[in-house]
Design a protein around this motif. Structure first.
Motif, short mmCIF file in Angstrom:
data_model
loop_
_atom_site.label_atom_id
_atom_site.label_comp_id
_atom_site.label_asym_id
_atom_site.label_seq_id
_atom_site.Cartn_x
_atom_site.Cartn_y
_atom_site.Cartn_z
N LEU A 117 0.74 -0.82 0.11
CA LEU A 117 -0.01 -0.22 -0.35
C LEU A 117 0.95 1.31 -0.35
O LEU A 117 0.25 2.44 -0.22
CB LEU A 117 -0.81 0.10 1.07
N ALA A 118 1.97 1.12 0.56
CA ALA A 118 2.52 2.50 -0.06
C ALA A 118 3.48 2.53 -0.82
O ALA A 118 3.67 3.54 -0.92
CB ALA A 118 3.53 2.41 1.75
N GLU A 119 3.92 1.84 -1.49
CA GLU A 119 4.56 1.91 -2.57
C GLU A 119 4.28 3.43 -3.31
O GLU A 119 2.87 4.23 -3.74
CB GLU A 119 4.70 0.97 -3.83
N GLY A 120 5.17 4.49 -3.56
CA GLY A 120 4.84 5.24 -4.54
C GLY A 120 3.95 6.51 -3.15
O GLY A 120 3.81 7.54 -3.93
N VAL A 121 4.16 5.97 -2.19
CA VAL A 121 2.83 7.19 -1.03
C VAL A 121 4.60 7.70 -0.11
O VAL A 121 5.05 6.77 0.36
CB VAL A 121 1.64 6.71 0.00
N PRO A 122 4.54 8.69 -0.65
CA PRO A 122 5.13 9.47 0.80
C PRO A 122 4.98 10.26 2.69
O PRO A 122 4.98 10.86 2.79
CB PRO A 122 5.40 11.47 -0.25
N VAL A 123 5.79 8.94 2.92
CA VAL A 123 5.46 8.59 4.02
C VAL A 123 6.44 9.18 4.72
O VAL A 123 7.42 9.25 4.34
CB VAL A 123 5.34 6.94 4.37
N GLU A 124 5.98 9.81 6.43
CA GLU A 124 7.11 10.38 6.65
C GLU A 124 7.46 9.92 8.35
O GLU A 124 6.15 10.07 8.67
CB GLU A 124 6.83 12.27 6.77
N PHE A 125 8.46 9.16 8.09
CA PHE A 125 8.52 8.15 9.02
C PHE A 125 9.52 9.50 10.14
O PHE A 125 9.16 10.20 9.79
CB PHE A 125 9.28 6.74 8.51
N GLY A 126 8.99 8.72 11.40
CA GLY A 126 9.55 9.13 12.82
C GLY A 126 9.29 10.64 12.80
O GLY A 126 9.64 11.42 13.68
N VAL A 127 7.67 10.76 12.61
CA VAL A 127 6.95 11.83 12.45
C VAL A 127 5.22 11.73 13.37
O VAL A 127 4.65 10.89 12.19
CB VAL A 127 6.66 12.91 10.95
N GLY A 128 5.53 12.77 14.26
CA GLY A 128 4.21 12.46 15.32
C GLY A 128 3.65 13.53 15.21
O GLY A 128 3.86 14.40 15.26
N VAL A 129 2.30 13.51 16.17
CA VAL A 129 1.31 14.33 16.75
C VAL A 129 1.39 14.77 17.64
O VAL A 129 1.34 13.58 18.52
CB VAL A 129 0.09 14.78 15.79
N ALA A 130 1.73 15.91 18.27
CA ALA A 130 1.97 16.32 19.84
C ALA A 130 0.59 16.84 19.85
O ALA A 130 0.20 16.30 21.36
CB ALA A 130 3.31 17.44 20.19
N ALA A 131 0.02 17.98 19.27
CA ALA A 131 -1.79 18.30 19.74
C ALA A 131 -2.10 19.25 18.41
O ALA A 131 -1.65 19.08 16.86
CB ALA A 131 -1.10 19.08 20.33
N LEU A 132 -3.13 19.40 18.83
CA LEU A 132 -4.09 19.65 17.65
C LEU A 132 -5.28 20.64 18.25
O LEU A 132 -6.10 19.91 19.36
CB LEU A 132 -4.08 18.50 16.71
N GLU A 133 -5.75 21.49 17.55
CA GLU A 133 -6.72 22.49 17.50
C GLU A 133 -7.25 23.12 16.47
O GLU A 133 -6.49 23.24 15.41
CB GLU A 133 -6.52 23.45 19.07
N GLN A 134 -8.57 23.40 16.42
CA GLN A 134 -9.35 23.45 15.05
C GLN A 134 -10.25 24.21 15.59
O GLN A 134 -10.93 24.49 16.27
CB GLN A 134 -10.37 22.39 14.66
N ASP A 135 -10.62 25.84 14.81
CA ASP A 135 -11.72 26.22 14.06
C ASP A 135 -12.11 26.80 13.18
O ASP A 135 -11.87 25.11 12.38
CB ASP A 135 -11.62 27.77 15.35
N SER A 136 -13.29 27.64 12.22
CA SER A 136 -14.12 27.79 11.42
C SER A 136 -12.61 27.62 10.25
O SER A 136 -13.51 27.56 9.64
CB SER A 136 -14.90 28.49 11.39
N GLY A 137 -11.02 28.02 10.28
CA GLY A 137 -9.94 28.15 9.73
C GLY A 137 -9.32 27.14 9.31
O GLY A 137 -8.32 27.20 8.40
N GLY A 138 -9.50 26.02 9.96
CA GLY A 138 -8.69 25.14 9.62
C GLY A 138 -8.47 23.96 10.94
O GLY A 138 -8.70 24.52 12.05
N VAL A 139 -7.49 23.07 10.85
CA VAL A 139 -7.05 22.14 12.08
C VAL A 139 -6.08 22.55 11.89
O VAL A 139 -4.97 22.00 11.30
CB VAL A 139 -7.36 21.30 11.66
N ARG A 140 -5.16 22.72 13.32
CA ARG A 140 -3.51 23.29 13.60
C ARG A 140 -3.38 22.42 14.38
O ARG A 140 -3.86 21.99 14.98
CB ARG A 140 -3.39 24.17 14.52
N VAL A 141 -2.14 21.69 13.41
CA VAL A 141 -1.47 20.61 13.83
C VAL A 141 0.05 20.28 14.16
O VAL A 141 0.56 21.29 13.58
CB VAL A 141 -1.29 18.92 12.80
N THR A 142 0.31 20.36 15.65
CA THR A 142 1.23 20.20 16.15
C THR A 142 1.90 19.25 16.05
O THR A 142 2.21 17.95 17.18
CB THR A 142 1.77 21.03 17.39
#
Length: 465
Positions: A117-142
């Motif tokens: 499934l990953a062939e040709g998909v640009p996976v960023e390994f070693g990168v996780g999500v620390a926090a997220l918040e959202q409002d009407s303008g979108g989702v901010r992902v830290t």
């Protein structure tokens, strides 16, 4: 207010997240897919791909690769305590039919499923999500790298301990049974033939299972939790077997849960982040792939009403599948005599339907066996192709059965195909007996079934197409 970017952030590069990524990739929708682990998954864990999942892989253009990498489940050889062996199958092998070209579960180690499934998909390994918040303008992902990105949508496909689900505060309903655990390991060994899945029962439950994995010389070992080293455990059932290498190992516990919601604003939960199952019946990984298959094309529309249908369609399906796998698990715990049977057709997931849902528009007074909301079956065409060849590619398809009137004007994202009365195999597969229009959704479910072209026009507006 955040400034909305137009891309989607997919959190988790397991089978679910990768399916979403492939859907977005082929539809030209920008995305980033991040994976907290530093490298791809290495274990065999979810090794069974159900027939409906094989149809998804066909649509993604991957079915030949998966069939080359996998194999049918082998016959089970039970080594009884009295020295007698008995051979049997959990489910008999089924012959392909015009409607169901892939009738049997395919065994593929999970690491290989992820790799394909990953062939040709640009996976960023070693990168996780620390926090997220959202409002009407979108989702901010830290991200845990310190980078902050703002996305239009976020897909939490980051497993049962989902950081995304916890950040949303969504309840994970269900229960964990610490007293119900299982050791799972990938091993290499000598002294045992690879033509069978070997099982050693005990009293009151089984002692050991060794299943040969396709594509190499690895086996998947399963056993009740034990402090005994794996080498000694195997030797205790048959001294002729020698463990030569131990790879991935895991201690599974009965954690059976489902998220209370699958969507919160611009954030969606899928796969194990939305529902965790017993491995009994091979439902969890397959349900996750189909979550991603359902969600991917809806994200591409960018239509809020269409995106609401993700939860409306997938949450009831997940609840039903969770009940099936939990029932099978309880049979194992109780050591029922039929606990290993897998011949219930519902396990193949071909009968899962969205009938009565928000995207199922059945306008016929006397519909046949295949109705709006059902899976679109396959069938041979007069020109040597199959219906699945028409559906493949992520677009919607209009099947016009014997329709002599003018077809409605269609957007480029909808591919029409006229079916004459001479193509009887297709009429039979779809149980159509009069001039009919079937609009097949991009995930190959019947969306609209009608005899009136105006119903198709209205339905396409509903899809935002």
């Amino acid at each position: 207010m955040f400034t909305e970017s137009r891309f989607t952030v997919i959190v988790g590069a397991g089978p679910t997240g990768l399916t979403v990524a492939r859907q977005l990739q082929r539809l030209g929708v920008p995305f980033r897919i991040v994976e907290r682990s530093a490298r791809p998954f290495v274990g065999s864990r979810g090794k069974g791909l159900q027939p409906r999942t094989l149809e998804v892989l066909d649509d993604l253009g991957l079915i030949d690769r998966f069939r080359a990498a996998g194999d049918d489940y082998p016959e089970m050889l039970v080594h009884r305590p009295d020295g007698v062996t008995a051979a049997w199958r959990m489910d008999e092998l089924h012959d392909p039919t015009p409607e169901v070209p892939y009738p049997n579960m395919l065994m593929v180690p999970q690491w290989r499923t992820c790799e394909l499934l990953a062939e040709g998909v640009p996976v960023e390994f070693g990168v996780g999500v620390a926090a997220l918040e959202q409002d009407s303008g979108g989702v901010r992902v830290t991200l845990d790298t310190g980078e902050v990105v703002t996305a239009r949508y976020v897909v939490g496909a980051d497993g049962g301990r989902s950081t995304v689900r916890r950040a949303l505060g969504v309840d994970f309903l269900g229960s964990t049974h610490e007293d119900e655990q299982m050791l799972i390991a990938d091993v290499r060994l000598s002294g045992l033939d690879r033509s069978h899945w070997h099982v050693w029962p005990g009293e009151p439950a089984f002692r050991l299972g060794l299943c040969p994995l396709p594509g190499g010389d690895w086996w998947q070992l399963t056993a009740p939790p034990t402090d005994t080293p794996i080498e000694q455990l195997v030797a205790s059932v048959d001294p002729a077997i020698t463990i030569t290498e131990i790879g991935w190992t895991s201690q599974w516990r009965a954690n059976i849960r489902m998220a209370a919601r699958f969507r919160v604003g611009g954030v969606f939960l899928a796969g194990d982040a939305a529902h965790v199952h017993s491995p009994a019946g091979g439902q969890g990984l397959n349900t996750g792939i189909q979550d991603g298959y359902n969600l991917g094309w809806k994200l591409a529309t960018g239509d809020d009403a269409v995106l609401d249908t993700y939860e409306a369609e997938r949450l009831p399906v997940a609840a039903g599948v969770l009940g099936i796998s939990t029932d099978l698990h309880r049979r194992h715990v109780a050591n029922d005599t039929d606990a290993m049977r897998r011949d219930d057709p519902v396990l193949r997931q071909l009968t899962l339907s969205y009938r009565g849902g928000p995207l199922a528009a059945e306008h016929r007074a006397a519909p046949g066996l295949v109705q709006a909301g059902d899976r679109a079956p396959d069938a041979p065409l007069a020109d040597g192709r199959r219906v699945f060849d028409l559906l493949r590619g992520g677009h919607a398809t209009l099947l016009a059965f014997g329709f002599e009137g003018a077809l409605p004007a269609l957007p480029s994202s909808v591919h029409p195909h006229q079916l004459t009365s001479g193509e009887g195999a297709v009429w039979q597969s779809y149980d159509v007996h009069e001039p009919t229009l079937l609009l097949i959704r991009p995930d190959n479910y019947v969306g609209c079934a009608t005899t009136d072209p105006e119903d198709v026009v209205a339905y396409l507006k509903l899809l935002g197409l």
